[in-house]
Design an enzyme around this catalytic site. Structure first.
Site, short mmCIF file in Angstrom:
data_model
loop_
_atom_site.label_atom_id
_atom_site.label_comp_id
_atom_site.label_asym_id
_atom_site.label_seq_id
_atom_site.Cartn_x
_atom_site.Cartn_y
_atom_site.Cartn_z
N CYS A 425 39.22 46.24 36.69
CA CYS A 425 39.04 45.90 35.29
C CYS A 425 39.97 46.64 34.34
O CYS A 425 40.55 46.06 33.45
CB CYS A 425 37.59 46.11 34.89
SG CYS A 425 37.00 47.75 35.31
N HIS A 469 32.60 48.99 33.59
CA HIS A 469 33.56 47.91 33.39
C HIS A 469 34.41 48.26 32.16
O HIS A 469 34.01 49.04 31.31
CB HIS A 469 32.79 46.60 33.16
CG HIS A 469 33.65 45.38 33.19
ND1 HIS A 469 34.52 45.12 34.22
CD2 HIS A 469 33.75 44.32 32.34
CE1 HIS A 469 35.13 43.97 33.99
NE2 HIS A 469 34.68 43.46 32.85
N ASP A 485 37.85 39.20 28.12
CA ASP A 485 37.74 39.94 29.38
C ASP A 485 38.66 39.31 30.41
O ASP A 485 38.31 38.32 31.06
CB ASP A 485 36.30 39.91 29.88
CG ASP A 485 36.11 40.82 31.08
OD1 ASP A 485 37.12 41.41 31.55
OD2 ASP A 485 34.97 40.95 31.55
#
Lengths: 679, 332
Positions: A425, A469, A485
């Site tokens: 991430c 995350h 994202d």
């Protein structure tokens, strides 16, 4: 018993045991020399008991006390505060135990023992540790009971049984006090943060630095929703905002010192109900969820919530980047209720200084990325279509999601975007924000947790450390900050089903935590057990640790209507009295309940009847002696009374319970009953 | 009950218990006969005489503690006479040596070897007079013999006669130059009794009568050895029911718990209590024990085994056992 008498063996055994058990939870925190001194005192005491060594002399005692004071001062730099104070208390406990030679001293040691037990709660309040400390309490109680026994009672087990009973009897009282004693905020605050390392989020992200990201199965926080839980893909728990990039590391602000930022701009406000100057820049637009977050200690101030959040809690403040912050570092499990509108707009007009901060990039480096940004920007008309372009770039190229990406050096973003194309991430978030800022669109990295696991037992959500995350927020004109994202584009399963699913091919999920039950989610009973255990812990956190002034007020007013101190005090006294009366009654019944022998029952009835007539049987008086007295008073009933007494005595003592013929006993009983009626 | 219905020389059908009998009343007559026989010499001390007999039937040793001239020695003599035992007496003094009690090897000139010359301890009934006058060394020689019922000299073990019954006396006051028996040795005695002053009437009879020593020689033997053995066996088979054991355990437990007692009754003390209560039940003509039996024997069984706490020194046995009896519920 005289106070100067020596300590019974029984008590000493329990005192020593509780000393070790009471200090054990502190072992990892205390400096080694304290433990050494404790062990020395304990073994010295044992040797004294075995008459091998002598009690320490006055000079040795003085030396021990002063040198340990000096050592504590030297080690902690102070004699105050929880750490130094605990060390001092534990040393004092050991020294007192060592010099104890009569009961009076021993009583002091017992009291000190209870204090040592209490200090452990400074550091941990989990259910397991509470259970353990209860056990230690039980041992100290046993020592206290042992002190009050004659030296001839040498069976520690019997003492233990009695202590256990005593603790059991105190439970109702404990409950009354727990529920009703007013929760007053502490008059002093203790700095308990110390140097304890906690796993959790870091406020610096350096994509490509650590080759592998190891993730722990520890719990980060639990969330209890009022009503339904949003989709997993919507669960973005914001914790940190990172807006500064130095070419390798993303961090908070220009300087890591938040204080200096706060001087420039009131970055955090809203504690104790004060107003929030930038309140106008938040607009809540519905889809509201209300929930309560119960956090594990992190020693950091940041809290986690879904955007856009607000909290009524007086200890929770609100930062300029719309995060929740606590007023002090979270050193104990902390719970706060939040309401979040999942439809929101933040900063529809961005102040200049904020825009500048979120456009910051190193002057040079990553030329290919900047070219890419330029190229993509040319292809798109608006900012939001540029965002789409970039995301499409991520999805079209051969990016893959892994926890074992190759290391990056030099122009890290370039390397990642055009060469390695493997990462997790923070790689994607970092590259994404870089591309945004290169194109002149304000963007920042948000770190926190994504997703969570629903415990079907409690209906609450568990968020673990491995759910950590990082994603991005882009500022779009007219819309404000929007979440983007890139990881969701590359590995949709990460966001929809969690990190385990995303890594199912790689098999790297929790590979460091062989023992964690979370690793074996496919084993059904283990999962069930894990959920059950979590549920119990959750209940503990919520109803015991979380039972604060507000919860108490809610609970009591639901129970009793409006409450004030007077009413509380009255109820407390009343309930305490009731509990004590109940216990007394129990003891009374217990005493009477022994005589279940029907013969004895009738005979006792006879005694009762005679007592009513004025002649009471003394406890030590045997049936024969009592009969003599009765006959003297009532000679006319002599034969009946004599027969009854004889029947009773013979039936009771001339054969064993077991060998009693059922029939003959029945005959005796009915005869006795007939006789009793005549009296 | 004994209320004087038995005449002075009443003949009792002793033969009736040559076989073990299960009817305790058979023993009852015999025992009553013994008591009244002893009463002809030791007057007005029925209870103490019966206690002494209970002690004998329970196969235990007896300690009589009283002032000089209260009839301790007379009681011992009389018991020996009634039982037809071989009887020896040792007057304990501070220079008494163990060899004076248990005997010593003597060189036999003709046989040219040492031969063990048994001491006074080799008798069926031994009267150890003023036991606390002797040194601990001599005391323990006797007490060891009492416990082991045998004597070891020069590596040879000589069993003591059966039955072996010790009546020791001691003087509770004027303790100068005496060596009081420690608790551990007091424990060897099943019972400790005190005679006390005689009642008015009994004293009158004593004063009117002849020298009691003379009447001892006129005593009639009531009990043979075999019969004593039968009685002792019978005592063993007296029923002790569970409720009674409950009571005994309550007593013992109380003595251990209550802070008025320095220490409680030992299991040996509890055992002694049950044994004595059995013997007492037999004397009362019952084949089961009732709480009264326990209460009757408790003072003389327990008082020398207890010591009061809270600054009590020495033996306050009577008050303590009284307290024990009063405090512990018989029934519960």
């Amino acid at each position: 018993m005289e106070n100067s008498q020596p300590i019974p063996r029984n008590s000493l055994v329990w005192l020593l045991a509780s000393m070790f058990a009471g200090i054990a939870p502190h072992f990892s925190r205390l400096p080694l020399w304290v433990i050494a001194v404790c062990l020395l005192c304990g073994s010295w005491r044992i040797m004294v008991y075995r008459s091998r060594w002598k009690l320490p002399g006055r000079w040795i005692k003085a030396l021990l006390v002063f040198s340990s004071f000096a050592a504590v001062l030297g080690h902690y730099g102070t004699l105050f505060g929880p750490d130094a104070g605990t060390a001092l208390l534990i040393l004092g406990f050991c020294f007192k135990l060592l010099e104890t030679h009569n009961r009076k001293d021993a009583f002091t040691v017992v009291v000190l023992g209870f204090f040592v037990v209490a200090t452990a709660f400074f550091y941990t309040q989990s259910m397991l540790s509470a259970g353990y400390l209860l056990l230690v309490c039980f041992m100290v109680t046993a020592a206290l009971i042992g002190l009050n026994q004659t030296p001839l009672q040498t069976d520690p087990k019997r003492t233990a049984r009695r202590a256990f009973k005593l603790l059991l009897q105190s439970i109702p009282l404990m409950l009354v006090l727990f529920v009703f004693v007013p929760r007053v905020a502490p008059l002093w605050s203790l700095d308990l943060s110390g140097s304890r390392a906690k796993t959790g989020l870091s406020d610096r992200i350096t994509p490509g630095d650590i080759a592998e990201l190891s993730r722990s199965p520890e719990l980060a926080f639990r969330v209890e929703f009022e009503g339904s839980i949003p989709d997993t893909s919507k669960l973005y728990w914001r914790g940190l905002v990172l807006d500064h990039y130095d070419g390798a590391t993303w961090s908070r602000g220009v300087s890591n010192n938040e204080q200096s930022l706060m001087d420039r701009e009131p970055m955090v406000a809203g504690f104790n109900g004060e107003g929030i100057p930038w309140q106008a820049s938040v607009r809540f637009q519905g889809d509201q969820y209300r929930y309560r977050v119960i956090m594990e200690p992190t020693d950091k101030r940041w809290l986690f919530a879904l955007p856009a959040a607000r909290s009524e809690n007086r200890r929770v403040g609100f930062s300029r980047d719309f995060r929740l912050l606590s007023d002090t570092p979270i050193s104990q499990p902390f719970s706060y209720s939040v309401s979040s509108d999942l439809r929101f707009s933040l900063d529809t007009s961005l102040p200049r200084w904020l825009a500048q901060r979120n456009l910051q990039l190193p002057e040079t480096g990553n030329p290919r990325s900047r070219q890419l940004a330029e190229r993509l920007l040319k292809q798109s008309k608006t900012a939001s279509s540029y965002v789409t372009q970039v995301l499409t770039f991520f999805s079209e190229k051969t990016f893959s999601y892994t926890l074992r990406p190759p290391r990056l050096t030099g122009d890290r973003i370039d390397q990642f975007l055009f060469e390695t194309r493997q990462g997790f991430c923070s790689h994607y978030a970092g590259a994404f924000v870089y591309l945004m800022r290169s194109a002149g669109i304000p963007a920042r990295i948000v770190a926190g947790y994504q997703g969570g696991e629903i415990n079907p037992l409690g209906g609450h959500l568990l968020v673990h450390q491995f759910d950590a995350h990082a994603w991005a927020e882009v500022w779009l004109p007219g819309q404000g900050w929007k979440r983007a994202d890139p990881t969701a584009v590359i590995a949709p399963s990460r966001v929809e089903q969690g990190v385990e699913e995303a890594l199912s091919e790689e098999q790297s999920f929790l590979e460091d935590s062989v023992l964690s039950p979370l690793r074996y989610r496919s084993i059904n009973w283990l999962t069930q057990f894990r959920f059950a255990w979590d549920y119990v812990n959750f209940a503990w956190h919520r109803s015991v640790l979380g039972y604060d002034a507000k919860l108490q007020a809610d609970f009591l007013s639901r129970l009793l209507g409006p409450v004030d101190f007077k009413k509380l005090g009255l109820i407390m006294v009343l309930l305490t009295t009731l509990v004590l009366l109940g216990l007394a009654g129990l003891l009374f019944l217990n005493r009477r309940g022994h005589s279940r022998d029907p013969l004895l029952q009738i005979y006792l009835k006879f005694c009762k009847r005679m007592a009513a007539k004025g002649i009471r049987r003394m406890p030590g008086e045997s049936a024969g002696e009592y009969l003599q007295r009765l006959i003297k008073k009532y000679p006319d009933k002599a034969s009946e009374m004599e027969e009854l007494t004889d029947l009773y005595t013979q039936a009771t003592y001339s054969s064993n319970y077991s060998s009693n013929g059922e029939g003959s006993q029945q005959a005796t009983l009915s005869r006795m009953k007939r006789l009793l009626r005549t009296l | 009950m004994l209320n004087g219905i038995y005449g002075r020389k009443q003949d009792v059908s002793i033969k009736s218990i040559e076989q073990p009998s299960h009817d305790s009343s058979d023993y009852h007559d015999l025992i009553n006969a013994m008591v009244s026989e002893v009463e002809t010499v030791v007057m007005g001390k029925t209870h103490q005489v019966r206690l002494a007999l209970a002690c004998l039937f329970a196969n235990g040793h007896l300690l009589i503690e009283d002032l000089p001239g209260m009839g301790k020695t007379t009681l011992a003599h009389t018991l020996a006479g009634v039982l037809g035992f071989s009887f020896k007496r040792i007057q304990f003094t501070s220079d008494l040596l163990p060899a004076d009690i248990i005997g010593a090897p003597i060189f036999d000139g003709r046989e040219q070897r040492f031969e063990f010359q048994p001491g006074p301890v080799f008798s069926q009934l031994l009267l150890a007079d003023e036991i606390n006058r002797a040194t601990p060394k001599a005391q323990s020689a006797l007490l060891e013999a009492m416990e082991e019922r045998q004597v070891s000299v020069d590596g040879t073990t000589h069993p003591l006669p059966v039955p072996f019954f010790v009546i020791a006396t001691q003087n509770p006051i004027s303790q100068t130059g005496t060596f009081p028996l420690p608790e551990s040795q007091l424990d060897r005695f099943l019972m400790r009794i005190e005679l006390g002053y005689p009642a008015h009437e009994a004293e009158r009879r004593i004063l009117q009568g002849s020298n009691p020593r003379e009447s001892i020689s006129e005593l009639k033997q009531i009990l043979g050895l075999d019969q004593l053995r039968l009685i002792q066996q019978r005592v063993e088979s007296i029923l002790v029911a569970d409720p009674l054991l409950d009571y005994v355990q309550r007593l013992v437990h109380f003595s251990r718990q209550c802070s008025d007692f320095d220490f409680g009754l030992s299991p040996r003390g509890a055992l002694a209590l049950v044994r004595s209560a059995r013997a007492w039940a037999l004397i009362e003509g019952r084949d089961y024990v009732i709480p009264e039996d326990v209460q009757q024997v408790l003072p003389c069984v327990a008082e020398h085994r207890l010591r009061g706490g809270r600054g009590h020194s020495g033996h306050r046995g009577i008050t303590l056992t009284r307290q024990l009896i009063d405090a512990v519920d018989v029934l519960e």
